[in-house]
Motif scaffolding. Structure first.
Motif, mmCIF file in Angstrom:
data_model
loop_
_atom_site.group_PDB
_atom_site.id
_atom_site.type_symbol
_atom_site.label_atom_id
_atom_site.label_comp_id
_atom_site.label_asym_id
_atom_site.label_seq_id
_atom_site.Cartn_x
_atom_site.Cartn_y
_atom_site.Cartn_z
ATOM 1 N N GLY A 124 -28.221 119.154 60.839
ATOM 2 C CA GLY A 124 -28.394 120.335 61.670
ATOM 3 C C GLY A 124 -27.080 120.912 62.156
ATOM 4 N N THR A 125 -26.153 120.045 62.572
ATOM 5 C CA THR A 125 -24.869 120.538 63.061
ATOM 6 C C THR A 125 -23.933 120.932 61.925
ATOM 7 O OG1 THR A 125 -24.111 118.231 63.188
ATOM 8 C CG2 THR A 125 -24.955 119.240 65.198
ATOM 9 N N GLY A 126 -24.220 120.465 60.720
ATOM 10 C CA GLY A 126 -23.353 120.806 59.594
ATOM 11 C C GLY A 126 -23.669 122.131 58.941
ATOM 12 N N LEU A 127 -24.805 122.723 59.290
ATOM 13 C CA LEU A 127 -25.193 123.994 58.664
ATOM 14 C C LEU A 127 -24.262 125.131 59.076
ATOM 15 C CD1 LEU A 127 -29.079 123.824 58.989
ATOM 16 C CD2 LEU A 127 -27.696 123.446 56.948
ATOM 17 N N GLY A 128 -23.820 125.118 60.331
ATOM 18 C CA GLY A 128 -22.917 126.162 60.796
ATOM 19 C C GLY A 128 -21.590 126.158 60.058
ATOM 20 N N PRO A 129 -20.886 125.015 60.027
ATOM 21 C CA PRO A 129 -19.622 124.967 59.283
ATOM 22 C C PRO A 129 -19.775 125.266 57.797
ATOM 23 C CG PRO A 129 -19.767 123.126 60.804
ATOM 24 C CD PRO A 129 -21.096 123.794 60.825
ATOM 25 N N MET A 130 -20.947 125.001 57.232
ATOM 26 C CA MET A 130 -21.167 125.294 55.810
ATOM 27 C C MET A 130 -21.626 126.726 55.571
ATOM 28 S SD MET A 130 -22.901 121.811 54.250
ATOM 29 C CE MET A 130 -24.312 121.855 55.349
ATOM 30 N N ASN A 131 -21.661 127.530 56.656
ATOM 31 C CA ASN A 131 -22.070 128.934 56.569
ATOM 32 C C ASN A 131 -23.505 129.095 56.036
ATOM 33 O OD1 ASN A 131 -19.573 129.955 57.516
ATOM 34 N ND2 ASN A 131 -18.688 129.727 55.465
ATOM 35 N N MET A 132 -24.362 128.157 56.378
ATOM 36 C CA MET A 132 -25.767 128.224 56.001
ATOM 37 C C MET A 132 -26.673 127.994 57.207
ATOM 38 S SD MET A 132 -25.911 126.321 52.270
ATOM 39 C CE MET A 132 -25.339 124.744 52.953
ATOM 40 N N PRO A 133 -26.415 128.651 58.330
ATOM 41 C CA PRO A 133 -27.229 128.389 59.525
ATOM 42 C C PRO A 133 -28.681 128.802 59.356
ATOM 43 C CG PRO A 133 -25.855 130.307 59.869
ATOM 44 C CD PRO A 133 -25.406 129.691 58.584
ATOM 45 N N GLY A 134 -28.965 129.762 58.468
ATOM 46 C CA GLY A 134 -30.345 130.207 58.280
ATOM 47 C C GLY A 134 -31.271 129.117 57.794
ATOM 48 N N LEU A 135 -30.721 128.100 57.112
ATOM 49 C CA LEU A 135 -31.558 126.992 56.649
ATOM 50 C C LEU A 135 -32.091 126.157 57.809
ATOM 51 C CD1 LEU A 135 -29.521 125.718 53.540
ATOM 52 C CD2 LEU A 135 -31.562 127.160 53.565
ATOM 53 N N GLY A 136 -31.495 126.342 58.983
ATOM 54 C CA GLY A 136 -31.937 125.566 60.136
ATOM 55 C C GLY A 136 -33.355 125.883 60.577
ATOM 56 N N TRP A 137 -33.864 127.064 60.192
ATOM 57 C CA TRP A 137 -35.242 127.392 60.550
ATOM 58 C C TRP A 137 -36.244 126.495 59.836
ATOM 59 C CZ3 TRP A 137 -35.244 129.910 64.743
ATOM 60 C CH2 TRP A 137 -34.365 130.967 64.995
ATOM 61 N N LEU A 138 -35.804 125.783 58.798
ATOM 62 C CA LEU A 138 -36.720 124.979 57.991
ATOM 63 C C LEU A 138 -37.014 123.607 58.593
ATOM 64 C CD1 LEU A 138 -35.330 125.785 54.425
ATOM 65 C CD2 LEU A 138 -37.205 126.906 55.665
ATOM 66 N N PHE A 139 -36.224 123.170 59.574
ATOM 67 C CA PHE A 139 -36.508 121.882 60.209
ATOM 68 C C PHE A 139 -36.032 121.938 61.660
ATOM 69 C CE2 PHE A 139 -32.344 121.665 58.418
ATOM 70 C CZ PHE A 139 -31.588 120.852 59.244
ATOM 71 N N PRO A 140 -36.666 121.157 62.543
ATOM 72 C CA PRO A 140 -36.419 121.300 63.982
ATOM 73 C C PRO A 140 -34.974 121.107 64.401
ATOM 74 C CG PRO A 140 -38.415 120.043 63.610
ATOM 75 C CD PRO A 140 -37.774 120.217 62.267
ATOM 76 N N ALA A 141 -34.290 120.124 63.819
ATOM 77 C CA ALA A 141 -32.923 119.844 64.254
ATOM 78 C C ALA A 141 -31.963 120.983 63.937
ATOM 79 C CB ALA A 141 -32.418 118.550 63.601
ATOM 80 N N GLY A 142 -32.355 121.891 63.065
ATOM 81 C CA GLY A 142 -31.487 123.004 62.704
ATOM 82 C C GLY A 142 -31.761 124.272 63.469
ATOM 83 N N ILE A 143 -32.746 124.258 64.371
ATOM 84 C CA ILE A 143 -33.100 125.477 65.105
ATOM 85 C C ILE A 143 -31.930 125.968 65.941
ATOM 86 C CG2 ILE A 143 -34.591 126.432 66.902
ATOM 87 C CD1 ILE A 143 -36.807 124.636 65.924
ATOM 88 N N SER A 144 -31.231 125.048 66.603
ATOM 89 C CA SER A 144 -30.121 125.467 67.459
ATOM 90 C C SER A 144 -29.005 126.123 66.651
ATOM 91 C CB SER A 144 -29.572 124.272 68.241
ATOM 92 O OG SER A 144 -29.107 123.259 67.362
ATOM 93 N N SER A 145 -28.800 125.690 65.405
ATOM 94 C CA SER A 145 -27.790 126.326 64.550
ATOM 95 C C SER A 145 -28.263 127.688 64.065
ATOM 96 C CB SER A 145 -27.462 125.423 63.358
ATOM 97 O OG SER A 145 -26.847 124.223 63.767
ATOM 98 N N ALA A 146 -29.528 127.759 63.662
ATOM 99 C CA ALA A 146 -30.057 129.027 63.156
ATOM 100 C C ALA A 146 -30.163 130.070 64.252
ATOM 101 C CB ALA A 146 -31.423 128.791 62.519
ATOM 102 N N ALA A 147 -30.488 129.639 65.470
ATOM 103 C CA ALA A 147 -30.685 130.583 66.576
ATOM 104 C C ALA A 147 -29.487 130.654 67.515
ATOM 105 C CB ALA A 147 -31.922 130.185 67.374
ATOM 106 N N SER A 148 -28.347 130.135 67.081
ATOM 107 C CA SER A 148 -27.173 130.126 67.954
ATOM 108 C C SER A 148 -26.834 131.542 68.431
ATOM 109 C CB SER A 148 -25.968 129.540 67.221
ATOM 110 O OG SER A 148 -24.809 129.628 68.026
ATOM 111 N N PRO A 149 -26.717 131.742 69.735
ATOM 112 C CA PRO A 149 -26.410 133.085 70.249
ATOM 113 C C PRO A 149 -24.919 133.382 70.289
ATOM 114 C CG PRO A 149 -26.801 131.612 72.074
ATOM 115 C CD PRO A 149 -26.972 130.787 70.825
#
Length: 283
Positions: free
Chosen positions: A210-235
């Motif tokens: 979940g925390t690695g999605l942001g540095p990999m420039n793929m935060p949108g994938l965070g919507w697919l599992f709970p731990a990635g929500i904070s990366s996908a919805a980061s304000p």
């Protein structure tokens, strides 16, 4: 009336060996009250307070380190708060795994599951009551520092773009919804898998991904599992200032991210409750 007639007039639940349906009014509120009474005086609350204190202490130390800087580019409310927000995706699955594991152990060791079934309380209702308790604890671990850091930063003279209330409310809401979604999945794992280490291991893996999605420039994938929500919805929007220092700003319109994270939280909570219901039906 004879004993045979008395037995024949009993509800079908007794004759089929199933627990009677609950006649207690209140539904979830009753179960929540029972859950809180069960946890009274247990080590669960010490564990919860320890988690809240640990995250708050780390957040405070990180802020104190940033407050020592004399560079105006690094003394911004957004950057100080964004550092705390980035820990949600990493720590929430791990803390939720530990806390829900404790709930599952207490449920089985004290035979509380048998007691609730004998009272006619459904597994789905008990799951939702546990989700409310554990979800609130995990949410407080992050909501408290996310609400306090902007206040402390503003008092220290940190630069603020926009309203302080928005800086407090938006990240706290997203962290809350993300934490509850993560807690729902971890609670299912704790209640359905006997080996609690599996749930903890999955929580660690989910946090790292979940925390690695942001540095990999793929935060949108965070919507697919709970731990990635904070990366996908980061304000927060990250960038580099002209002098090479990192900088953060709040997005212009963060409310769609908040509403989407709320919707995803409801979806994952519903999926979790459905899994528990299916397991209960299979007994």
């Amino acid at each position: 009336m004879s004993s045979v007639e008395s037995i024949s007039m009993r509800p079908k639940e007794f004759r089929s060996g199933k627990p009677p349906r609950s006649s207690h009014p209140g539904g979830l509120l009753v179960l929540l009250s029972m859950e809180l009474r069960k946890l009274k005086g247990s080590s669960f609350w010490w564990m919860a307070l320890g988690m809240i204190a640990l995250v708050s202490a780390w957040s405070g130390l990180a802020f104190m380190k940033r407050a020592e800087s004399v560079n105006p580019a690094t003394r911004t409310v957004a950057l100080a708060q964004g550092e705390i927000f980035q820990t949600v995706g990493l720590l929430a699955p791990i803390l939720a795994a530990l806390l829900t594991s404790r709930l599952a152990v207490m449920e089985s060791s004290e035979r509380m599951d048998l007691k609730w079934r004998s009272l006619g309380q459904s597994a789905t209702g008990r799951f939702l009551a546990k989700l409310v308790v554990a979800g609130c604890v995990i949410s407080l671990c992050f909501v408290i520092p996310l609400a306090c850091i902007p206040l402390a930063a503003s008092a220290q003279g940190f630069h603020l773009d926009g309203s302080l209330a928005v800086y407090i409310l938006i990240p706290a809401l997203i962290a809350c919804f993300s934490s509850k979604a993560v807690t729902a999945i971890q609670l299912v794992l704790s209640l359905t898998i006997d080996r609690q280490a599996i749930g903890l291991g999955l929580g660690v893996i989910a946090g790292l991904i979940g925390t690695g999605l942001g540095p990999m420039n793929m935060p949108g994938l965070g919507w697919l599992f709970p731990a990635g929500i904070s990366s996908a919805a980061s304000p927060f929007l990250s960038s580099a200032s002209p002098d090479g220092f990192a900088s953060m700003t709040l997005v212009a319109n963060p409310w769609p991210k908040v509403l989407t994270s709320l919707l995803v939280c409801f979806i994952w909570s519903g999926i979790s409750a459905f899994i528990i219901k299916v397991k209960e039906s299979g007994r």
